[in-house]
Design a protein around this motif. Structure first.
Motif, PDB file in Angstrom:
ATOM      1  N   LYS A 178     -39.192  32.675 -40.016  1.00  0.00           N
ATOM      2  CA  LYS A 178     -39.043  32.503 -38.456  1.00  0.00           C
ATOM      3  C   LYS A 178     -37.609  31.943 -38.073  1.00  0.00           C
TER       4      LYS A 178
ATOM      5  N   SER B  55     -50.716  26.497 -49.661  1.00  0.00           N
ATOM      6  CA  SER B  55     -50.631  26.655 -48.391  1.00  0.00           C
ATOM      7  C   SER B  55     -49.138  26.247 -47.993  1.00  0.00           C
TER       8      SER B  55
ATOM      9  N   ARG C  84     -46.627  28.911 -48.476  1.00  0.00           N
ATOM     10  CA  ARG C  84     -46.902  29.948 -47.835  1.00  0.00           C
ATOM     11  C   ARG C  84     -46.101  29.732 -46.277  1.00  0.00           C
ATOM     12  N   SER C  85     -46.510  28.202 -45.873  1.00  0.00           N
ATOM     13  CA  SER C  85     -46.034  28.030 -44.478  1.00  0.00           C
ATOM     14  C   SER C  85     -44.549  27.937 -44.587  1.00  0.00           C
TER      15      SER C  85
END
Ligand SMILES: Nc1ncnc2c1ncn2[C@@H]1O[C@H](COP(=O)(O)OP(=O)(O)O)[C@@H](O)[C@H]1O
Ligand SMILES: [Mg+2]
Lengths: 220, 289
Positions: free
Chosen positions: B13, B2, B5-6
């Protein structure tokens, strides 16, 4: 479960709590009420140690959180579920990921957490919104997403700060049912609210805050 | 998992900040690469020069076979000495005659052989130190059967100066560049971190530990560094491969003799990865969560 003894909290030029003493025993569901600015949020923040008191003693799960080492704070917070008044949903993550986060933080494997997340989302009526971004949800839906995140890991202590502030009466009643349900499974629940409808007729302890003190203790 | 992924979500972003820092790191790493080539080649040339250096020990005419043998053993005993070779009087004269073919008349009236026999001493690479050579020379000079010792003291000092100069300038320059690239990554991660301060705070309130919060930023820093490294690698490949080796290099004599070891070509990739991770680690190190 939670015990305050003569707790004082002062902001720069604002005395928020002037000596609060109370106790919530394990398995209890109790309410804090009082006008806006009475110190309800401050009290809850002291429990999950977002802020520290200027005086008095606080015990959570039998641990003295005032003298607790900073390194132990995350562990304390992992035993607590919080419904934040300002939601604190993470933008850039779906509702599913926001809820799953609570389990990921607790180290649960991806495979195991999926069913648990979907179950909780169904419980709060957001199953169909699992892939949506938080910004696209209504206030009431966001509030329920926050509730889902707070309860998904089945914490021993649940703190809810104005959990029905953005909900219509019917949905609010549904949320209260969820809290009672969780409480009946052993979780201690503390709810801060200025909404009288929430506690009247529940037969639970209601502590009213005024002038930074507990003014009255009644039964709802 | 995770964390990765982030990290990827975070990179996307803030793609413009990230692109900018990847470009700066790429440029920095590319300059680093060029500097490494320069230092490597200077070192290489200097060590080739070292190979040409030798010391000549001129011998007394009357030296005995036994005296010669013990002299050779004594010289070889020095740690710095690589190979030695004996040049007899006859061989020396032969050599001289060969060198001066056009002036053969000079040798016509020569009575006997005026040239001394000698021992040529060559040194091990890396053991060629001005002081050591000088010490050895004066030591040999004192030995029985030695007439004189000769070596190019100025030449030796010159090589030494080149080597130490190139090394210290190179090291200083490389260190400065590394620090620059590290700083780019450091500030990028720091900026990204502060832009996500709310998120970090929320993670903390939800009970996330320091490493859970840091992980995506560390992955992000490492990925940025890796991307910068790949960029530098590609640029190097383009410049050296297309421009230098294809035609242009052969018209510039110096370049023809330069070495381009492939290890240095790929260096920016692991270096970028390492610097990116380290920069992120430093950026997050002092942050209170
Ligand atoms: N971060 C802060 N800085 C300064 N004053 C604050 C801060 N948070 C709360 N207060 C003040 O403390 C008092 C109690 O606030 P709060 O606990 O949020 O009340 P409630 O949740 O009951 O509305 C209020 O007067 C508020 O203005
Ligand atoms: Mg409040």
């Amino acid at each position: 479960m939670v015990r305050f003894e003569n707790v004082i909290k002062q902001y720069e030029n604002q005395q928020a709590l002037t000596g609060v003493t109370f106790q919530a025993i394990r398995g209890e569901l109790l309410f804090f009420t009082g006008a806006s600015g009475a110190g309800k949020s401050t009290l809850l923040k002291l429990i999950y140690r977002a802020i520290e008191p200027d005086g008095g003693s606080i015990w959570v799960n039998g641990i003295d959180t005032v003298s607790m080492r900073a390194g132990h704070v995350p562990g304390l917070r992992r035993t607590i579920g919080v419904v934040f008044q300002d939601f604190r949903l993470l933008s850039g993550r779906t509702i599913y990921d926001n809820v799953a986060l609570a389990l990921r933080i607790r180290g649960m494997a991806e495979r195991a957490l999926k069913t648990q997340v979907m179950e909780v989302l169904k419980m709060v009526g957001l199953r169909h919104k699992s892939d949506c971004w938080p910004e696209t949800l209504s206030g009431g839906e966001q509030q329920r997403a926050v509730i889902a995140r707070a309860i998904v890991a089945e914490p021993v202590l649940l703190l809810a700060d104005e959990p029905t502030g953005n909900l219509d009466p019917d949905t609010a009643a549904g949320v209260m049912r969820i809290f009672k349900d969780i409480n009946s499974r052993g979780t201690t629940v503390i709810i801060a609210t200025h909404n009288r409808d929430l506690y009247t007729g529940t037969g639970r302890k209601v502590l009213k805050l005024a002038d930074g003190k507990i003014e009255t203790e009644t039964t709802g | 998992m995770s964390g990765l992924r982030s990290a990827l979500a975070g990179i996307w972003k803030e793609k413009w900040i990230n692109l900018l820092s990847v470009l700066s790191m790429g440029v920095g790493l590319f300059i680093l690469l060029v500097a490494l080539f320069a230092v490597y080649n200077l070192n290489y040339f200097a060590s080739k020069l070292q190979d040409r250096f030798s010391m000549t020990v001129y011998l007394d005419d009357g030296i005995s076979q036994q005296g010669l043998a013990s002299l050779e053993t004594a010289i070889k005993a020095s740690q710095a000495v690589g190979t030695i070779s004996y040049i007899s009087k006859a061989a020396a004269l032969q050599e001289l005659k060969k060198d001066m073919k056009d002036s053969a008349y000079l040798f016509e009236g020569l009575d006997g052989n005026p040239l001394p026999a000698s021992i040529e001493v060559r040194f091990k690479r890396g053991s060629l130190k001005s002081e050591a050579v000088q010490g050895l020379a004066s030591q040999i000079k004192e030995m029985q059967g030695v007439q004189d010792v000769e070596y190019g003291a100025k030449f030796l000092e010159g090589i030494e100066r080149i080597i130490t100069g190139a090394r210290s300038a190179g090291v200083a320059f490389l260190a400065a560049l590394l620090a620059g690239v590290l700083f780019v990554c450091y500030s990028t991660v720091k900026i990204l971190f502060y832009r996500r301060k709310d998120e970090v705070e929320t993670l903390g309130l939800l009970g996330a530990g320091g490493w859970f919060i840091r992980a995506p930023f560390l992955v992000e820093g490492a990925l940025l560094g890796l991307a910068g490294g790949l960029l530098a690698c590609l640029a190097a490949y383009g410049v050296f491969g297309g421009f230098f080796l294809g035609g242009f290099a052969s018209s510039v004599p110096v370049l023809r003799y330069m070495l381009f070891p492939s290890v240095i070509f790929f260096m920016p990739v692991p270096a970028g990865l390492f610097i990116g991770f380290t920069g992120a680690l430093i950026a997050l190190g002092r942050i209170k969560i």
